[in-house]
Design a protein around this motif. Sequence first.
Motif, mmCIF file in Angstrom:
data_model
loop_
_atom_site.group_PDB
_atom_site.id
_atom_site.type_symbol
_atom_site.label_atom_id
_atom_site.label_comp_id
_atom_site.label_asym_id
_atom_site.label_seq_id
_atom_site.Cartn_x
_atom_site.Cartn_y
_atom_site.Cartn_z
ATOM 1 N N ASP A 59 51.455 34.459 9.277
ATOM 2 C CA ASP A 59 50.245 33.628 9.287
ATOM 3 C C ASP A 59 48.901 34.282 8.560
ATOM 4 O O ASP A 59 47.920 34.183 8.378
ATOM 5 C CB ASP A 59 49.594 33.435 10.555
ATOM 6 C CG ASP A 59 49.235 34.911 11.403
ATOM 7 O OD1 ASP A 59 49.565 35.989 10.642
ATOM 8 O OD2 ASP A 59 48.314 34.980 12.416
ATOM 9 N N PRO A 61 46.462 35.073 5.512
ATOM 10 C CA PRO A 61 45.807 34.110 4.658
ATOM 11 C C PRO A 61 46.177 33.866 3.377
ATOM 12 O O PRO A 61 47.016 34.887 2.970
ATOM 13 C CB PRO A 61 44.253 34.834 4.547
ATOM 14 C CG PRO A 61 44.426 35.918 5.515
ATOM 15 C CD PRO A 61 45.633 36.158 5.984
ATOM 16 N N ASP A 64 44.543 33.343 -2.218
ATOM 17 C CA ASP A 64 43.413 32.952 -3.068
ATOM 18 C C ASP A 64 42.317 33.963 -3.267
ATOM 19 O O ASP A 64 41.656 34.068 -4.298
ATOM 20 C CB ASP A 64 42.853 31.565 -2.723
ATOM 21 C CG ASP A 64 42.572 31.616 -1.225
ATOM 22 O OD1 ASP A 64 41.573 30.527 -0.939
ATOM 23 O OD2 ASP A 64 42.528 32.723 -0.683
ATOM 24 N N THR A 65 42.222 34.940 -2.111
ATOM 25 C CA THR A 65 41.085 35.876 -2.280
ATOM 26 C C THR A 65 41.874 37.088 -3.039
ATOM 27 O O THR A 65 41.311 37.904 -3.490
ATOM 28 C CB THR A 65 41.038 36.576 -1.142
ATOM 29 O OG1 THR A 65 42.149 37.022 -0.383
ATOM 30 C CG2 THR A 65 40.665 35.317 0.036
ATOM 31 N N GLN A 67 43.359 39.419 -1.847
ATOM 32 C CA GLN A 67 43.506 40.562 -0.975
ATOM 33 C C GLN A 67 44.839 40.663 -0.458
ATOM 34 O O GLN A 67 45.136 41.654 -0.020
ATOM 35 C CB GLN A 67 42.579 40.494 0.118
ATOM 36 C CG GLN A 67 41.167 40.358 -0.256
ATOM 37 C CD GLN A 67 40.118 40.702 0.743
ATOM 38 O OE1 GLN A 67 40.043 39.969 1.616
ATOM 39 N NE2 GLN A 67 39.335 41.605 0.485
ATOM 40 N N ILE A 183 29.471 46.438 -0.974
ATOM 41 C CA ILE A 183 30.522 45.281 -1.147
ATOM 42 C C ILE A 183 30.183 44.354 -2.242
ATOM 43 O O ILE A 183 30.862 43.824 -2.964
ATOM 44 C CB ILE A 183 30.593 44.639 0.296
ATOM 45 C CG1 ILE A 183 31.203 45.250 1.241
ATOM 46 C CG2 ILE A 183 30.984 43.125 0.103
ATOM 47 C CD1 ILE A 183 30.999 44.734 2.732
ATOM 48 N N ARG B 172 31.023 36.080 2.395
ATOM 49 C CA ARG B 172 30.895 37.775 2.436
ATOM 50 C C ARG B 172 29.536 37.747 2.984
ATOM 51 O O ARG B 172 29.017 38.466 3.989
ATOM 52 C CB ARG B 172 30.900 38.232 1.270
ATOM 53 C CG ARG B 172 32.131 39.079 0.878
ATOM 54 C CD ARG B 172 32.043 39.685 -0.227
ATOM 55 N NE ARG B 172 33.430 39.659 -0.854
ATOM 56 C CZ ARG B 172 34.237 40.540 -1.044
ATOM 57 N NH1 ARG B 172 34.192 41.748 -0.387
ATOM 58 N NH2 ARG B 172 35.483 40.157 -1.979
ATOM 59 N N HIS B 173 28.483 37.042 2.314
ATOM 60 C CA HIS B 173 27.043 37.510 2.685
ATOM 61 C C HIS B 173 26.622 36.867 4.027
ATOM 62 O O HIS B 173 25.871 37.561 5.056
ATOM 63 C CB HIS B 173 26.000 36.733 1.649
ATOM 64 C CG HIS B 173 25.739 37.878 0.679
ATOM 65 N ND1 HIS B 173 26.415 37.753 -0.844
ATOM 66 C CD2 HIS B 173 25.214 39.165 0.379
ATOM 67 C CE1 HIS B 173 25.969 38.867 -1.358
ATOM 68 N NE2 HIS B 173 25.271 39.556 -0.733
ATOM 69 N N MET B 176 28.150 39.504 6.349
ATOM 70 C CA MET B 176 27.473 40.477 6.609
ATOM 71 C C MET B 176 26.086 40.246 7.359
ATOM 72 O O MET B 176 25.523 40.995 8.087
ATOM 73 C CB MET B 176 27.078 41.013 5.243
ATOM 74 C CG MET B 176 28.254 42.056 4.647
ATOM 75 S SD MET B 176 27.790 42.999 3.308
ATOM 76 C CE MET B 176 27.728 41.578 2.067
ATOM 77 N N HIS B 201 38.486 26.827 3.323
ATOM 78 C CA HIS B 201 38.901 27.932 4.056
ATOM 79 C C HIS B 201 38.424 27.617 5.597
ATOM 80 O O HIS B 201 38.704 28.461 6.602
ATOM 81 C CB HIS B 201 37.889 29.113 3.942
ATOM 82 C CG HIS B 201 38.411 29.857 2.345
ATOM 83 N ND1 HIS B 201 37.487 30.496 1.515
ATOM 84 C CD2 HIS B 201 39.529 29.481 1.625
ATOM 85 C CE1 HIS B 201 38.280 30.813 0.170
ATOM 86 N NE2 HIS B 201 39.235 30.129 0.291
ATOM 87 N N MET B 204 40.550 28.212 9.279
ATOM 88 C CA MET B 204 41.721 29.143 8.918
ATOM 89 C C MET B 204 41.677 30.123 10.057
ATOM 90 O O MET B 204 40.449 30.821 10.442
ATOM 91 C CB MET B 204 41.795 29.824 7.921
ATOM 92 C CG MET B 204 42.320 28.861 6.870
ATOM 93 S SD MET B 204 42.010 29.309 5.195
ATOM 94 C CE MET B 204 43.053 30.901 5.202
ATOM 95 N N GLY B 206 42.090 33.884 11.349
ATOM 96 C CA GLY B 206 41.754 35.365 10.799
ATOM 97 C C GLY B 206 41.393 35.309 9.055
ATOM 98 O O GLY B 206 41.794 36.385 8.318
ATOM 99 N N HIS B 207 40.745 34.246 8.745
ATOM 100 C CA HIS B 207 40.264 34.104 7.373
ATOM 101 C C HIS B 207 39.281 35.431 7.164
ATOM 102 O O HIS B 207 38.445 35.749 7.894
ATOM 103 C CB HIS B 207 39.251 33.045 7.272
ATOM 104 C CG HIS B 207 38.859 32.811 5.845
ATOM 105 N ND1 HIS B 207 39.635 32.776 4.529
ATOM 106 C CD2 HIS B 207 37.595 32.855 5.437
ATOM 107 C CE1 HIS B 207 38.835 32.702 3.710
ATOM 108 N NE2 HIS B 207 37.672 32.809 3.996
ATOM 109 N N GLN B 208 39.567 36.062 5.989
ATOM 110 C CA GLN B 208 38.613 37.227 5.672
ATOM 111 C C GLN B 208 37.722 36.586 4.505
ATOM 112 O O GLN B 208 38.047 35.898 3.581
ATOM 113 C CB GLN B 208 39.502 38.303 4.894
ATOM 114 C CG GLN B 208 40.288 39.104 5.857
ATOM 115 C CD GLN B 208 41.083 40.329 5.002
ATOM 116 O OE1 GLN B 208 40.225 40.532 4.216
ATOM 117 N NE2 GLN B 208 42.123 40.727 5.550
ATOM 118 N N THR B 210 35.304 35.497 1.450
ATOM 119 C CA THR B 210 35.294 35.456 0.184
ATOM 120 C C THR B 210 34.149 35.542 -0.303
ATOM 121 O O THR B 210 32.992 35.116 0.268
ATOM 122 C CB THR B 210 36.726 34.500 -0.253
ATOM 123 O OG1 THR B 210 35.743 33.349 -0.556
ATOM 124 C CG2 THR B 210 37.760 34.600 0.225
#
Lengths: 368, 368
Positions: A59, A61, A64-65, A67, A183, B172-173, B176, B201, B204, B206-208, B210
């Motif tokens: 699962d 992601p 697209d990032t 990462q 960041i 991201r912002h 944060m 996104h 989703m 566990g989306h990190q 972006t």
Amino acid sequence: MSDAYAVRRERLREHCSASGFDAALITRSANVRYLTGCPPCGASLLLTRERVLLALPDDLPPDDTGQHALGEDIPRLAVPRETDTALAAAEAAGRLRVRDVGVEEHDLTVSRHRCVTELLSDARLTDLSRAVERLRVVKDEHELADLRIAAEIADQALGELLESILVGRTERHLAMELERRMIDHGADRAAFPVSVGTGTHSGMEGHQPTDRRVEEGDFLTVVLGAQYRGYGVSTARTFVIGAAPAPWQVELHRLVFRAQRAGREALGPGVPQNAPDQAAREILQGAGHTEHSPRPVGHGIGLEIREAPRLGPTDMGKLDNRVPVTVGPGVHIPGKGGVRIEDTLVVRPLEEGGPELLTITTKELLAL
Amino acid sequence: MSDAYAVRRERLREHCSASGFDAALITRSANVRYLTGCPPCGASLLLTRERVLLALPDDLPPDDTGQHALGEDIPRLAVPRETDTALAAAEAAGRLRVRDVGVEEHDLTVSRHRCVTELLSDARLTDLSRAVERLRVVKDEHELADLRIAAEIADQALGELLESILVGRTERHLAMELERRMIDHGADRAAFPVSVGTGTHSGMEGHQPTDRRVEEGDFLTVVLGAQYRGYGVSTARTFVIGAAPAPWQVELHRLVFRAQRAGREALGPGVPQNAPDQAAREILQGAGHTEHSPRPVGHGIGLEIREAPRLGPTDMGKLDNRVPVTVGPGVHIPGKGGVRIEDTLVVRPLEEGGPELLTITTKELLAL
């Protein structure tokens, strides 16, 4: 870049071959990343003489990032999130009828190791003895390039902070601002929680930022590092707030500066690991400063913020060329404050100009 | 409060006694904290019939921040940072001539376990089988009070964000900013990295975050949690950006809302652990939504962000009174977006009003 991962895996294969293993099960996330490019996500890697298999949660992601971009050449096994990827990789190893499997006993818990053993009941499991960590000590050009970028990001964030008003702001806020700026400048994240210590907190090792506000006359110690594509650096600087540092501040800063320079200058290929520590420690002890417990003056740095080699007083190995290390002595006087100055540098021979300094922010005693 | 820790240690002693152990060596940091109040710092705890000893690094920051405040009644052993506290505690156990020692095999690596075994060569080491984790399932009033504060902090941070302009800002912002606001409101830290997903996104797992910017018409999913005195909560909300949500957005939000409510309403003492999952899943599946791998709809939460009990489709135990859990189903439609709604609640009997909702931010589809 995927070639570089293949080269690293080939070196591990050679090690396995020489040690009598026909397979290696890699579970430590920094090691999986080193060998595949896969960022930390609970993945495990199975490496046999002919094959490679990356077991990872199903699962993740999408890419697209960027990462979770992986070398497309590595066969993957998607594992339900509730399943341990090490066990999925072990099952695959069982189907390949491997007999001698190297495992990472410094990473596997006793419980996981037992499950792996049960799945591989026809095989013999032996500790890899940090083989991948040893491969990781000397960095290749891809790694050094990432470390340089990480250092540049940390320098930029710190430089911007120094141009802003600091008096009246809390340690916590300054630390958060530095993390945000790193960041913004392209870091994956802070390589470790930024430490900001002001006044009596300055110069402390491992200080966690508090709500103490920066005051006129304070020492201000900042310890920060960016992480870029998994590679981290660490840098520490100490400044003074206000126009005129007190004589004890000037003196203490000069002392730590000298100790840190001596440590840096002791770096070189073939030099004993404890030489930088000794060089820095002699200067601090000569001035009557001895820390409570003798901490190493530095350590290797890369995919882990503390990795081999350790630069402690009793570490007797020799430094290699192209090894990034930190050198960061400090003095803290309880109730008063202190100074800590740390750089990340790459060991290089004198013919190439000596140690390559990655963290270039000035180490002078700036009055902010 | 130090009484509460003593009560918990006494319960572990009773367990040890019943299991034939004359000592327990606790290394998992959440378990050490539960039994002593000591925050994560690499400490280990030795508990024998008559004694308790907390082995911890000798260079912890002083108590002025309150973060390392410990019950003064616990004898401590200061261990140099370079030494493993588990080995220091094992040495102490050896001097006390313990014979049967319970250890945490799900925490100790094979290497550490071997070192402990060598130090305790006259003793027998046996797995504690997550005894402390089991003690931790039902929370006492101190723990529930901390969880309520953690939830309040997360609600405040989210509430403030909803009042600000969102269009044009990056995931991201926003993430944060939420972390900063939680710390401003008194959190130790974010309980886990805040997830912000917008547009495709959204929804989703566990989306990190972006650099994607919030746009008019987007779904915006925020998953956040504060940690207060070690205790974390988790909450997820999905909003829509702009005045008029599209019909599919209204419909999908209503569906997940219903599924989440069904999950919440299924909570109760004596209820099977899989009941909330079944209740939520039936509604989602009835509408044709099946996730790729069946993730549990929720899990216990406390000193660890995922702890027992798990609320998955195959978990057959029964829920207890005073157990905080998450309930958070979601649907993500690839290329389009989705909805995730999660609360942290405490299981309570109907006589006491049923489940206690900790995360009270509205779950309505707000148009921001």
